[in-house]
Scaffold this motif. Sequence first.
Motif, PDB file in Angstrom:
ATOM      1  N   ILE A   1       0.861  -1.294  -0.052  1.00 40.36           N
ATOM      2  CA  ILE A   1       0.003  -0.099  -0.163  1.00 40.36           C
ATOM      3  C   ILE A   1       0.918   1.107   0.039  1.00 40.36           C
ATOM      4  O   ILE A   1       1.707   1.508   0.892  1.00 40.36           O
ATOM      5  CB  ILE A   1      -0.973   0.064   1.159  1.00 40.36           C
ATOM      6  CG1 ILE A   1      -1.785  -1.146   0.962  1.00 40.36           C
ATOM      7  CG2 ILE A   1      -1.505   1.252   1.358  1.00 40.36           C
ATOM      8  CD1 ILE A   1      -3.024  -1.310   2.084  1.00 40.36           C
ATOM      9  N   ALA A   2       0.704   2.007  -0.977  1.00 37.98           N
ATOM     10  CA  ALA A   2       1.435   3.327  -1.055  1.00 37.98           C
ATOM     11  C   ALA A   2       0.815   4.529  -0.474  1.00 37.98           C
ATOM     12  O   ALA A   2       1.499   5.576  -0.350  1.00 37.98           O
ATOM     13  CB  ALA A   2       1.888   3.582  -2.463  1.00 37.98           C
ATOM     14  N   ALA A   3      -0.603   4.361  -0.439  1.00 33.78           N
ATOM     15  CA  ALA A   3      -1.403   5.377   0.154  1.00 33.78           C
ATOM     16  C   ALA A   3      -2.798   5.009   0.449  1.00 33.78           C
ATOM     17  O   ALA A   3      -3.390   4.154  -0.225  1.00 33.78           O
ATOM     18  CB  ALA A   3      -1.429   6.636  -1.008  1.00 33.78           C
ATOM     19  N   VAL A   4      -3.457   5.853   1.087  1.00 29.62           N
ATOM     20  CA  VAL A   4      -4.819   5.537   1.634  1.00 29.62           C
ATOM     21  C   VAL A   4      -5.378   7.039   1.641  1.00 29.62           C
ATOM     22  O   VAL A   4      -4.959   7.703   2.186  1.00 29.62           O
ATOM     23  CB  VAL A   4      -4.946   4.690   2.661  1.00 29.62           C
ATOM     24  CG1 VAL A   4      -6.540   4.392   3.020  1.00 29.62           C
ATOM     25  CG2 VAL A   4      -4.282   3.407   2.585  1.00 29.62           C
ATOM     26  N   GLU A   5      -6.779   6.844   1.132  1.00 31.57           N
ATOM     27  CA  GLU A   5      -7.502   8.173   1.433  1.00 31.57           C
ATOM     28  C   GLU A   5      -8.975   7.635   1.921  1.00 31.57           C
ATOM     29  O   GLU A   5      -9.618   6.903   1.214  1.00 31.57           O
ATOM     30  CB  GLU A   5      -7.868   8.821   0.019  1.00 31.57           C
ATOM     31  CG  GLU A   5      -6.654   9.393  -0.915  1.00 31.57           C
ATOM     32  CD  GLU A   5      -6.856   9.834  -2.109  1.00 31.57           C
ATOM     33  OE1 GLU A   5      -7.481  10.427  -2.581  1.00 31.57           O
ATOM     34  OE2 GLU A   5      -6.519   8.910  -2.970  1.00 31.57           O
ATOM     35  N   ASN A   6      -9.128   8.388   3.194  1.00 28.87           N
ATOM     36  CA  ASN A   6     -10.326   7.807   3.694  1.00 28.87           C
ATOM     37  C   ASN A   6     -10.990   8.793   4.526  1.00 28.87           C
ATOM     38  O   ASN A   6     -10.832   9.162   5.846  1.00 28.87           O
ATOM     39  CB  ASN A   6      -9.884   6.622   4.836  1.00 28.87           C
ATOM     40  CG  ASN A   6     -10.992   5.867   5.618  1.00 28.87           C
ATOM     41  OD1 ASN A   6     -10.824   5.238   6.715  1.00 28.87           O
ATOM     42  ND2 ASN A   6     -12.197   5.888   5.137  1.00 28.87           N
ATOM     43  N   GLY A   7     -11.899   9.584   3.853  1.00 30.87           N
ATOM     44  CA  GLY A   7     -12.788  10.700   4.593  1.00 30.87           C
ATOM     45  C   GLY A   7     -11.345  11.718   5.057  1.00 30.87           C
ATOM     46  O   GLY A   7     -10.850  12.175   4.116  1.00 30.87           O
ATOM     47  N   PRO A   8     -11.551  12.209   6.303  1.00 26.51           N
ATOM     48  CA  PRO A   8     -10.594  13.195   6.720  1.00 26.51           C
ATOM     49  C   PRO A   8      -9.257  12.596   6.827  1.00 26.51           C
ATOM     50  O   PRO A   8      -8.193  13.608   7.039  1.00 26.51           O
ATOM     51  CB  PRO A   8     -11.204  13.526   7.855  1.00 26.51           C
ATOM     52  CG  PRO A   8     -11.725  12.205   8.459  1.00 26.51           C
ATOM     53  CD  PRO A   8     -12.144  11.695   7.402  1.00 26.51           C
ATOM     54  N   LEU A   9      -8.940  11.108   6.767  1.00 27.91           N
ATOM     55  CA  LEU A   9      -7.583  10.709   6.992  1.00 27.91           C
ATOM     56  C   LEU A   9      -7.045  10.161   5.811  1.00 27.91           C
ATOM     57  O   LEU A   9      -7.530   9.325   5.002  1.00 27.91           O
ATOM     58  CB  LEU A   9      -7.816   9.450   8.089  1.00 27.91           C
ATOM     59  CG  LEU A   9      -6.709   8.767   8.330  1.00 27.91           C
ATOM     60  CD1 LEU A   9      -5.506   9.825   9.271  1.00 27.91           C
ATOM     61  CD2 LEU A   9      -6.763   7.735   9.346  1.00 27.91           C
ATOM     62  N   SER A  10      -5.774  10.626   5.359  1.00 30.25           N
ATOM     63  CA  SER A  10      -5.131  10.201   4.292  1.00 30.25           C
ATOM     64  C   SER A  10      -3.625   9.974   4.780  1.00 30.25           C
ATOM     65  O   SER A  10      -3.276  10.366   5.641  1.00 30.25           O
ATOM     66  CB  SER A  10      -4.980  11.474   3.155  1.00 30.25           C
ATOM     67  OG  SER A  10      -6.142  11.767   2.888  1.00 30.25           O
ATOM     68  N   ALA A  11      -3.003   9.046   3.964  1.00 27.47           N
ATOM     69  CA  ALA A  11      -1.499   8.879   4.408  1.00 27.47           C
ATOM     70  C   ALA A  11      -0.946   8.352   3.032  1.00 27.47           C
ATOM     71  O   ALA A  11      -1.201   7.667   1.918  1.00 27.47           O
ATOM     72  CB  ALA A  11      -1.395   7.610   5.457  1.00 27.47           C
ATOM     73  N   THR A  12       0.580   8.564   2.958  1.00 26.07           N
ATOM     74  CA  THR A  12       1.330   7.871   2.055  1.00 26.07           C
ATOM     75  C   THR A  12       2.471   7.348   2.496  1.00 26.07           C
ATOM     76  O   THR A  12       3.245   7.888   3.513  1.00 26.07           O
ATOM     77  CB  THR A  12       1.872   9.200   0.957  1.00 26.07           C
ATOM     78  OG1 THR A  12       2.678  10.120   1.963  1.00 26.07           O
ATOM     79  CG2 THR A  12       0.657  10.064   0.387  1.00 26.07           C
ATOM     80  N   GLN A  13       2.808   6.148   1.987  1.00 24.90           N
ATOM     81  CA  GLN A  13       4.005   5.535   2.346  1.00 24.90           C
ATOM     82  C   GLN A  13       5.447   6.274   1.864  1.00 24.90           C
ATOM     83  O   GLN A  13       6.438   6.187   2.571  1.00 24.90           O
ATOM     84  CB  GLN A  13       4.069   4.130   2.002  1.00 24.90           C
ATOM     85  CG  GLN A  13       5.114   3.182   2.125  1.00 24.90           C
ATOM     86  CD  GLN A  13       5.623   3.147   3.574  1.00 24.90           C
ATOM     87  OE1 GLN A  13       4.828   2.318   4.314  1.00 24.90           O
ATOM     88  NE2 GLN A  13       6.471   3.787   4.115  1.00 24.90           N
ATOM     89  N   PHE A  14       5.130   6.883   0.724  1.00 27.46           N
ATOM     90  CA  PHE A  14       6.508   7.611   0.185  1.00 27.46           C
ATOM     91  C   PHE A  14       6.418   9.088   0.642  1.00 27.46           C
ATOM     92  O   PHE A  14       5.635   9.275   1.649  1.00 27.46           O
ATOM     93  CB  PHE A  14       6.220   7.717  -1.349  1.00 27.46           C
ATOM     94  CG  PHE A  14       4.911   8.229  -1.734  1.00 27.46           C
ATOM     95  CD1 PHE A  14       4.630   9.592  -1.872  1.00 27.46           C
ATOM     96  CD2 PHE A  14       3.821   7.433  -2.056  1.00 27.46           C
ATOM     97  CE1 PHE A  14       3.589  10.238  -2.350  1.00 27.46           C
ATOM     98  CE2 PHE A  14       2.628   8.033  -2.529  1.00 27.46           C
ATOM     99  CZ  PHE A  14       2.485   9.414  -2.820  1.00 27.46           C
ATOM    100  N   HIS A  15       7.630   9.838   0.300  1.00 24.15           N
ATOM    101  CA  HIS A  15       7.823  11.170   0.861  1.00 24.15           C
ATOM    102  C   HIS A  15       7.227  12.018   0.006  1.00 24.15           C
ATOM    103  O   HIS A  15       8.212  12.573  -0.976  1.00 24.15           O
ATOM    104  CB  HIS A  15       9.100  11.367   1.172  1.00 24.15           C
ATOM    105  CG  HIS A  15       9.584  10.683   2.451  1.00 24.15           C
ATOM    106  ND1 HIS A  15       9.685  11.188   3.666  1.00 24.15           N
ATOM    107  CD2 HIS A  15      10.158   9.172   2.622  1.00 24.15           C
ATOM    108  CE1 HIS A  15       9.727  10.048   4.738  1.00 24.15           C
ATOM    109  NE2 HIS A  15      10.419   9.059   4.009  1.00 24.15           N
TER     110      HIS A  15
END
Length: 217
Positions: free
Chosen positions: A184-198
């Motif tokens: 998983i490189a990224a997730v978008e879930n409503g207000p919560l997002s995240a990326t494994q990369f920089h």
Amino acid sequence: MTGTRSGSRPTVAVLDYGSGNTHSAVRALQRAGADAELTADADAVMNADGLVVPGVGAFQSVMESLQATGATRWIGRRVAGGRPVLGICVGHQILFDAGVEHGVRTEGMAEWPGVVEALPAPIVPHMGWNTVRPPAGSDLFRGIEDERFYFVHSYGVLDWTFDQTHQAMNPPRVTWSNHGADFIAAVENGPLSATQFHPEKSGDAGMQLLTNWLGTL
């Protein structure tokens, strides 16, 4: 810092809890159009338009530092209140159920299902530029679906199993990449997002991703 805007610039708190690489994240967010500040102040974290949780190093040490400063509570309260949060690198990993490093399991924040584990690749860390496979309708990757992003990590989430019955209308959007296996490189879930990369190290593509995120605040 407050959640009010200066002109059209959103306020962003970059969480300061002892992790490295925080200043480059602040500078990148400022270039992308935010009033960004490195802070460990609870009021600033809670009142900002957006919160960025950076992270480098080991899953266990990052979780311990977040818990020691009370930051896990702040992150949870923001997400529960629909206030945007963006995790980066280990700040992405700690949002999953747990991390396993050298046989030691550390519980994460369990916002998403999945375990962070060693990448099954002949060469680690996964360091350098790589492509990603974003889903249709991604906000983060709008206009940069075919770009490369900069990764530095030896661990990742290799499996995604999400019960969509509770979020049938808005299931999380998952972006994948590959190094030895799909992760998983990224997730978008409503207000919560995240990326494994920089994104702050990913040149123009990373800058556009941060700009896209700021546009959701």
